[in-house]
Structures are given as structure tokens and as C-alpha cells.
Design an enzyme around this catalytic site. Structure first.
Site, PDB file in Angstrom:
ATOM      1  N   LYS A  66     -33.119  36.150 -23.028  1.00  0.00           N
ATOM      2  CA  LYS A  66     -32.617  37.207 -23.900  1.00  0.00           C
ATOM      3  C   LYS A  66     -33.756  38.117 -24.359  1.00  0.00           C
ATOM      4  O   LYS A  66     -34.912  37.693 -24.423  1.00  0.00           O
ATOM      5  CB  LYS A  66     -31.863  36.622 -25.099  1.00  0.00           C
ATOM      6  CG  LYS A  66     -32.722  36.200 -26.265  1.00  0.00           C
ATOM      7  CD  LYS A  66     -31.863  35.978 -27.504  1.00  0.00           C
ATOM      8  CE  LYS A  66     -32.760  35.809 -28.722  1.00  0.00           C
ATOM      9  NZ  LYS A  66     -33.241  37.065 -29.277  1.00  0.00           N
ATOM     10  N   LYS A  81     -38.475  27.657 -29.259  1.00  0.00           N
ATOM     11  CA  LYS A  81     -39.592  28.218 -30.023  1.00  0.00           C
ATOM     12  C   LYS A  81     -40.728  27.225 -30.227  1.00  0.00           C
ATOM     13  O   LYS A  81     -41.889  27.609 -30.266  1.00  0.00           O
ATOM     14  CB  LYS A  81     -39.107  28.761 -31.373  1.00  0.00           C
ATOM     15  CG  LYS A  81     -38.291  30.036 -31.217  1.00  0.00           C
ATOM     16  CD  LYS A  81     -38.210  30.839 -32.495  1.00  0.00           C
ATOM     17  CE  LYS A  81     -37.555  32.177 -32.200  1.00  0.00           C
ATOM     18  NZ  LYS A  81     -37.317  32.978 -33.394  1.00  0.00           N
ATOM     19  N   LYS A  97     -37.677  39.843 -30.154  1.00  0.00           N
ATOM     20  CA  LYS A  97     -38.819  40.440 -30.848  1.00  0.00           C
ATOM     21  C   LYS A  97     -40.092  39.715 -30.492  1.00  0.00           C
ATOM     22  O   LYS A  97     -41.166  40.302 -30.419  1.00  0.00           O
ATOM     23  CB  LYS A  97     -38.639  40.302 -32.370  1.00  0.00           C
ATOM     24  CG  LYS A  97     -37.482  41.061 -32.927  1.00  0.00           C
ATOM     25  CD  LYS A  97     -37.651  41.143 -34.448  1.00  0.00           C
ATOM     26  CE  LYS A  97     -36.322  41.081 -35.144  1.00  0.00           C
ATOM     27  NZ  LYS A  97     -35.891  39.696 -35.395  1.00  0.00           N
TER      28      LYS A  97
HETATM   29  P1  ATP Z   1     -37.170  36.439 -32.801  1.00  0.00           P
HETATM   30  O1  ATP Z   1     -37.663  36.519 -31.385  1.00  0.00           O
HETATM   31  O2  ATP Z   1     -38.247  36.628 -33.843  1.00  0.00           O
HETATM   32  O3  ATP Z   1     -36.262  35.249 -33.064  1.00  0.00           O
HETATM   33  P2  ATP Z   1     -34.837  38.053 -32.336  1.00  0.00           P
HETATM   34  O4  ATP Z   1     -34.985  39.225 -31.443  1.00  0.00           O
HETATM   35  O5  ATP Z   1     -34.203  36.832 -31.758  1.00  0.00           O
HETATM   36  O6  ATP Z   1     -36.251  37.744 -32.975  1.00  0.00           O
HETATM   37  P3  ATP Z   1     -33.445  37.669 -34.844  1.00  0.00           P
HETATM   38  O7  ATP Z   1     -33.978  38.253 -36.103  1.00  0.00           O
HETATM   39  O8  ATP Z   1     -33.700  36.215 -34.587  1.00  0.00           O
HETATM   40  O9  ATP Z   1     -34.015  38.540 -33.609  1.00  0.00           O
HETATM   41  O10 ATP Z   1     -31.895  37.961 -34.752  1.00  0.00           O
HETATM   42  C1  ATP Z   1     -31.278  39.020 -35.487  1.00  0.00           C
HETATM   43  C2  ATP Z   1     -29.887  39.313 -34.964  1.00  0.00           C
HETATM   44  O11 ATP Z   1     -29.969  39.942 -33.676  1.00  0.00           O
HETATM   45  C3  ATP Z   1     -29.006  38.059 -34.767  1.00  0.00           C
HETATM   46  O12 ATP Z   1     -27.670  38.393 -35.093  1.00  0.00           O
HETATM   47  C4  ATP Z   1     -29.132  37.788 -33.284  1.00  0.00           C
HETATM   48  O13 ATP Z   1     -28.021  37.080 -32.781  1.00  0.00           O
HETATM   49  C5  ATP Z   1     -29.192  39.207 -32.736  1.00  0.00           C
HETATM   50  N1  ATP Z   1     -29.894  39.250 -31.454  1.00  0.00           N
HETATM   51  C6  ATP Z   1     -31.171  38.874 -31.228  1.00  0.00           C
HETATM   52  N2  ATP Z   1     -31.499  39.056 -29.949  1.00  0.00           N
HETATM   53  C7  ATP Z   1     -30.388  39.564 -29.341  1.00  0.00           C
HETATM   54  C8  ATP Z   1     -30.093  39.972 -28.010  1.00  0.00           C
HETATM   55  N3  ATP Z   1     -30.999  39.886 -27.070  1.00  0.00           N
HETATM   56  N4  ATP Z   1     -28.847  40.452 -27.755  1.00  0.00           N
HETATM   57  C9  ATP Z   1     -27.914  40.549 -28.727  1.00  0.00           C
HETATM   58  N5  ATP Z   1     -28.130  40.179 -30.003  1.00  0.00           N
HETATM   59  C10 ATP Z   1     -29.344  39.694 -30.317  1.00  0.00           C
HETATM   60 MG    MG Z   2     -34.115  35.049 -32.901  1.00  0.00          MG
END
Ligand code: ATP
Ligand code: MG
Length: 344
Positions: A206, A123, A209
């Protein structure tokens, strides 16, 4: 899952997990987190789920967007089947114990531990000097989120594994430094066929968001046409699907779509491949799109209905925060006492 250290039996099993209200709640969040929270809700274990707004602001968030994203995330939890009467649902900034314990953990965690975190490296990117101090300290706040409830189990996606190992390291060091057995050694719970949903545009990244490409993810708010279009355009290879999981090993994009199908349909990968092995993506993608729309459109519909009454969402979060505070306050108080702070 980390092995070798047992969760001390003195701790009552308790589940904690959090999601950032950083917008664009997606299929990875649903399959890796929300769906699993809903599925495990009747296990009889107290579960605490948090909209981690203080984590979200480690990168810039427009204030109006943050408010909206927090309510939308709460709606996402409820629409996915997490019942606020059974689980505690609240946003992090309403319970000050998280920030207070995080400060103590900032003084327990070592710089070297934090520098090794891949999320920090990903990040902050090439411009670490300009990243916020909060982004660097993120895992200490995450340890506080978990340990301020003495949570023993943390269901998350695979990407959070390293942070959970750090949470264990912080608990172990705190317990050693002060000669106590106060914080539990938390177990990560990373289970299912979709613990790491990949980007639809790049099978090595992965789904996130924060990915600038909207085509990389399926948002829980996408309509049926958008979902079908994104799946149709998802990156794949020219081969037909194999009939066994081994045939997916070197095919990250194909594996991702099969994993998504299996998780959405509550099947194993072997069961899915027994059905679709030998088919081309031109056949499989429409099947996946139909399944995704069938599973996700009731959720997006319910989210939209809930978002019509933001006052009700705010009441649910305030009520959850009250319940969370009751659990966190005595644990924080005891922590201050262990550390040697004078309390009136
Ligand atoms: P950001 O990009 O803002 O970090 P994010 O998509 O990684 O957002 P988080 O809020 O950081 O989402 O994570 C929330 C939950 O979703 C955590 O338990 C994380 O492990 C899970 N998660 C995030 N992305 C994935 C993915 N691609 N596949 C499975 N689980 C995920
Ligand atoms: Mg995340």
C-alpha cells in the site's frame, strides 16, 4: 464490513477517524480518508477528526518535524474540504481521555490479539525486540480514540480493518466483563474505489507515509511537475487497458491506476474503463496526471496558504480539543466508575 452485530440503537450515530502526523500526507490518505470525510460532512452526523500525534510517536519522530507535520496535517484536512466549524478537528495529545482510556483497554485486550495484528508485524519487522511497547499497544489506543466518543462509525482505508475488528472485540469484552452495554460496537466504513491505494513502485504494497521511497507515493504537497513525473514512472505492464473490470484482476498496478482515476473523478471503475478501455499506458498516464494535478493542486495551494499562519491552525486545534473534551470527559468518568475506581 463486519456483519452480524448491530450497532445498538441506543447510541447516537457519531463518526470518528484519525490520521497520524507522520509526514508525507499522500494520495492514499486523501482518497481513502480525507476526501471521504469532506464528502460526508453534510450528512448531519457529528464528526470528530483527530491528528493522532500519540500514535505517530510509536516510531521515532523528530520533535520539530512532528510539530510541523501536525500543523500540515490540520492544513491538509481543511484544504481537502473538512470545515472545522462543522466537524471537530484537534490533535490527540490535547485530550487526555485518549491515553487514560487506552490504559484501561490495555488491561482488557489480550496479548494474543495484539500479536496477530498485521500492522505490528509489518512495522516491527524482523526486529520486534527493539520495537517500542507503544507500537505493540497501538490498537488499544486506537480503540480508545474511537470509544471515548462512543463513535458508531469509523471511515478508514482498508488497512485499518483489522484494528477496527479489534476495537469491536475490546468493546464486546469490556461490556461482557463488567455486565454493561456501555461501549458501542463500532461499524467500520470502508467504501469507494480507492480504499487501498497501492505504491506506485510496487502493486503489492500500500502507499504509505513511512515508505522510504518518495517515488512510491504522490504527496499532497507535490507540485504539478513532480506529480506528472511520478505517474509517468509508475510501474505498469505492457498490455493495453481492458474494457471491463474483470480484465484488471491479475494486474495490480494497472488496477491501482484505474482505481485512482475513478476515485479522483468520482466515477466507477466500469465508467472509466468504458472510456479508456483499449488505450495504452502511454496515453492513459498523461490523462491520469492531468486529472491528479487538476484535483490536487488546489489542495496543495490551500495547504501552503494555511501553513503561512501556524497560529491560526493552533487556535483551530485548541478549539476542537475543547469541544472533544466535553464529549469524552463524561464517557471516561463513567468508565472509571464501571471499572470500580474511586473518584472524588
Ligand atoms: P504510516 O505509514 O505512518 O502508517 P499511513 O500512510 O499508513 O502512514 P495513517 O495515518 O496510518 O497513514 O492512516 C490514515 C488514514 O489513511 C487511515 O484511514 C488509513 O486507512 C488511510 N490510508 C493509509 N494509507 C492508505 C492507502 N494506501 N490507501 C487508502 N487509504 C489509506
Ligand atoms: Mg498507517
Amino acid at each position: 464490513m463486519t456483519e452480524g452485530v448491530q450497532t445498538p440503537s441506543a447510541f447516537t450515530p457519531r463518526v470518528f477517524s484519525g490520521i497520524q502526523p507522520s509526514g508525507n500526507l499522500h494520495l492514499g490518505n486523501y482518497l481513502g480518508a480525507l476526501k471521504r470525510f469532506a464528502d460526508s460532512q453534510n450528512s448531519g452526523v457529528q464528526s470528530i477528526y483527530c491528528m493522532v500525534d500519540m500514535h505517530a510517536i510509536t516510531v521515532w519522530q523528530d520533535p520539530a518535524d512532528l510539530r510541523q507535520a501536525t500543523r500540515e496535517l490540520a492544513a491538509g484536512f481543511i484544504a481537502s474540504g473538512v470545515d472545522p466549524d462543522k466537524s471537530i478537528l484537534f490533535n490527540q495529545s490535547q485530550v487526555s481521555a485518549h491515553a487514560e482510556l487506552a490504559w484501561i483497554f490495555n488491561c482488557v485486550a489480550r496479548m494474543g490479539w495484539m500479536k496477530r495484528m498485521t500492522q505490528w508485524k509489518d512495522k516491527a519487522g524482523k526486529n520486534q525486540e527493539n520495537a517500542s511497547l507503544g507500537l505493540f499497544a497501538y490498537p488499544a489506543l486506537m480503540a480508545a480514540d474511537i470509544l471515548t466518543y462512543h463513535a458508531t462509525h469509523v471511515p478508514v482505508g482498508e488497512d485499518q480493518k483489522q484494528h477496527l475488528e479489534l476495537t469491536r472485540d475490546i468493546a464486546i469484552k469490556f461490556n461482557n466483563d463488567f455486565g454493561v452495554d456501555f461501549f458501542p460496537i463500532t461499524e467500520p466504513v470502508i467504501e469507494g474505489t480507492a480504499t487501498r491505494v497501492m505504491s506506485l513502485r510496487d502493486g503489492s504494497k500500500k502507499m504509505s507515509k513511512s515508505d522510504p521511497s518518495d517515488a512510491s507515493r504522490i504527496n499532497l504537497t507535490d507540485d504539478a511537475d513532480t506529480i506528472a513525473k511520478k505517474i509517468r514512472k509508475a510501474k505498469t505492464d505492457p498490455e493495453a487497458l481492458p474494457s471491463e473490470a474483470k480484465g484488471l484482476e491479475e494486474r495490480p498496478e494497472a488496477r491501482n491506476l484505474v482505481n485512482i482515476y475513478a476515485a479522483l473523478n468520482d466515477q466507477s471503475v466500469a465508467e472509466v474503463l468504458a472510456d479508456v478501455g483499449g488505450r495504452q499506458f502511454s496515453e492513459f498516464k498523461p490523462m491520469l496526471a492531468d486529472l491528479a494535478v487538476a484535483k490536487l493542486s488546489p489542495i496543495s495551494g490551500k495547504m501552503a496558504r494555511l501553513m503561512n499562519d501556524p497560529g491560526e491552525i493552533d487556535r483551530i486545534l485548541a478549539h476542537g480539543a475543547g469541544r472533544a473534551r466535553e464529549i469524552a470527559a463524561p464517557i471516561l468518568e463513567k468508565t472509571y466508575e464501571i471499572v470500580g475506581m474511586v473518584r472524588g
